[in-house]
Scaffold this active site. Structure first.
Site, PDB file in Angstrom:
ATOM      1  N   ARG A   1       0.833  -1.186   0.000  1.00 42.07           N
ATOM      2  CA  ARG A   1       0.000   0.000   0.000  1.00 42.07           C
ATOM      3  C   ARG A   1       0.873   1.243   0.000  1.00 42.07           C
ATOM      4  O   ARG A   1       1.926   1.269   0.653  1.00 42.07           O
ATOM      5  CB  ARG A   1      -0.924   0.031   1.218  1.00 42.07           C
ATOM      6  CG  ARG A   1      -2.171  -0.835   1.110  1.00 42.07           C
ATOM      7  CD  ARG A   1      -3.123  -0.276   0.056  1.00 42.07           C
ATOM      8  NE  ARG A   1      -4.372  -1.021  -0.042  1.00 42.07           N
ATOM      9  CZ  ARG A   1      -4.592  -2.010  -0.908  1.00 42.07           C
ATOM     10  NH1 ARG A   1      -3.630  -2.397  -1.723  1.00 42.07           N
ATOM     11  NH2 ARG A   1      -5.764  -2.608  -0.954  1.00 42.07           N
TER      12      ARG A   1
ATOM     13  N   HIS B   1       0.122   0.246  -9.719  1.00 43.19           N
ATOM     14  CA  HIS B   1      -0.768  -0.482  -8.795  1.00 43.19           C
ATOM     15  C   HIS B   1      -1.463  -1.634  -9.538  1.00 43.19           C
ATOM     16  O   HIS B   1      -2.673  -1.826  -9.452  1.00 43.19           O
ATOM     17  CB  HIS B   1      -1.810   0.460  -8.179  1.00 43.19           C
ATOM     18  CG  HIS B   1      -2.379  -0.072  -6.889  1.00 43.19           C
ATOM     19  ND1 HIS B   1      -2.859   0.731  -5.894  1.00 43.19           N
ATOM     20  CD2 HIS B   1      -2.525  -1.346  -6.426  1.00 43.19           C
ATOM     21  CE1 HIS B   1      -3.296   0.010  -4.882  1.00 43.19           C
ATOM     22  NE2 HIS B   1      -3.100  -1.273  -5.177  1.00 43.19           N
TER      23      HIS B   1
ATOM     24  N   GLU C   1      -2.655   8.292  -5.449  1.00 40.61           N
ATOM     25  CA  GLU C   1      -2.894   7.553  -6.694  1.00 40.61           C
ATOM     26  C   GLU C   1      -4.114   8.113  -7.413  1.00 40.61           C
ATOM     27  O   GLU C   1      -5.164   8.264  -6.793  1.00 40.61           O
ATOM     28  CB  GLU C   1      -3.072   6.064  -6.403  1.00 40.61           C
ATOM     29  CG  GLU C   1      -1.824   5.402  -5.864  1.00 40.61           C
ATOM     30  CD  GLU C   1      -1.980   3.901  -5.643  1.00 40.61           C
ATOM     31  OE1 GLU C   1      -3.072   3.357  -5.943  1.00 40.61           O
ATOM     32  OE2 GLU C   1      -1.014   3.283  -5.178  1.00 40.61           O
TER      33      GLU C   1
END
Length: 336
Positions: free
Chosen positions: A243, A290, A272
């Site tokens: 994360r 990601h 993000e």
């Protein structure tokens, strides 16, 4: 009452064949965000959720923000289930969901192999200097020189849940020495796979590669920072497929530019999409968007399981292994 289910992540429209028959077969109507570009990764905003979620019984959720305001308004209008198409749920206010009688589900066991493969891809790319070789060959050079090796190196796993275990299993055939730090270790697994449990500071000192597999919590926020980076070898790599926020990005930038560590591989970021970021100017870092947990197989699995969770919960069943907030059970079933 409406039998609508919101499928919030727009890209899931591409694989409706995985979850559509499950939801429609149980009598539910699927609703999507009102976007024309089916490939957009833009998340629904709080404003959009406040507009579209009320009136839905459930949502097959992505990383959009399920705040207390969103949950309270949607629950008052009938929302009973937030089923996350993934294994992380930090975008959901769990306490608010519990207070409102909303069950929150996740998809355990669906993407650990995808993340492990991705982590190993970053690990190998850094070790074998893939980025540098590719760039130089394209520029007309022939960089035929010795690169790094994995055999005999020490891999440090920060977190030994499903993903950490999957990475450990892949390290063994490479003849790596595997060490780990974990607050709730599976001693049987560690013994069977010859993984040594060590404190975090020792792991950072000993490891040639440190790879992170922990959730983002108050305990893990900025876990990798200037102090912990200072413990690492100057030849070491750090890889984060967990994360954003577990790594303090400014401290990582400083460590990479002052040769405190050698390189990094990042799949997740503090913000993000990340926009402009000083880390992106460096040559000793490999970046992905990601995507570690999202390969073709895992994406289908991560959509199928929460759809089943929605159907089971709304039919009066309790799939305990998929429930993040089990304390909501009594209130969940007491709601009309």
């Amino acid at each position: 009452m409406s039998r609508r289910v919101l499928v919030a992540p727009t890209p899931l429209r591409e694989i409706e064949f995985t979850y559509g028959p499950i939801l429609r077969g149980a009598g539910y109507t699927i609703e999507y965000p009102p976007r024309d570009n089916l490939l957009t990764e833009q998340q629904m905003s709080v404003k959009e959720l406040l507009t579209q979620l009320p009136g839905c019984l459930a949502t097959l959720a992505g990383s959009e923000p399920y705040t207390r305001e969103v949950i309270a308004k949607a629950a008052a209008a009938g929302l009973k289930v937030i089923a996350r198409a993934g294994v992380g749920y930090d975008a959901v206010d769990l306490q608010a969901a519990t207070d409102c009688g909303v069950a929150v589900c996740f998809a355990p066991g669906t993407n650990q192999d995808a993340v492990a493969e991705h982590a190993f891809m970053l690990l190998l790319a850094l070790t074998r200097k893939l980025r540098e070789q590719d760039t130089e060959i394209r520029a007309g050079m022939w960089p035929r020189r010795a690169v790094g090796n994995l055999r005999g190196k020490t891999l440090g796993l920060v977190g030994m849940g499903r993903i950490g275990k999957a990475v450990a299993k892949r390290a063994i055939p490479f003849n790596m020495n595997v060490i780990a730090t974990e607050i709730a270790p599976d001693h049987e697994f560690m013994k069977a796979h010859n993984v040594t449990l060590v404190p975090l500071d020792e792991l950072l000192k000993q490891s040639d590669i440190v790879t992170l597999h922990v959730p983002k919590t108050p305990l893990t926020k900025n876990l990798i920072n200037k102090d912990t980076l200072a413990l690492m070898k100057p030849t070491a790599f750090v890889i984060n497929t967990s994360r954003g926020g577990v790594v303090h990005e400014k401290d990582l930038y400083d460590a990479l530019t002052t040769n405190k560590i050698a390189a990094a591989g990042l799949d997740v970021y503090e913000t993000e999409p990340p926009g402009a970021n000083p880390l992106f100017t460096l040559d000793n870092i490999i970046l992905t968007a990601h995507t570690a947990g999202v390969d073709q197989q895992s994406r289908q699995d991560m959509a199928r399981l929460p759809a089943n969770a929605i159907v089971k919960l709304l039919a009066g069943e309790w799939p305990a292994d998929w429930i993040v907030n089990p304390q909501v059970k009594e209130r969940f079933f007491s709601r009309a």
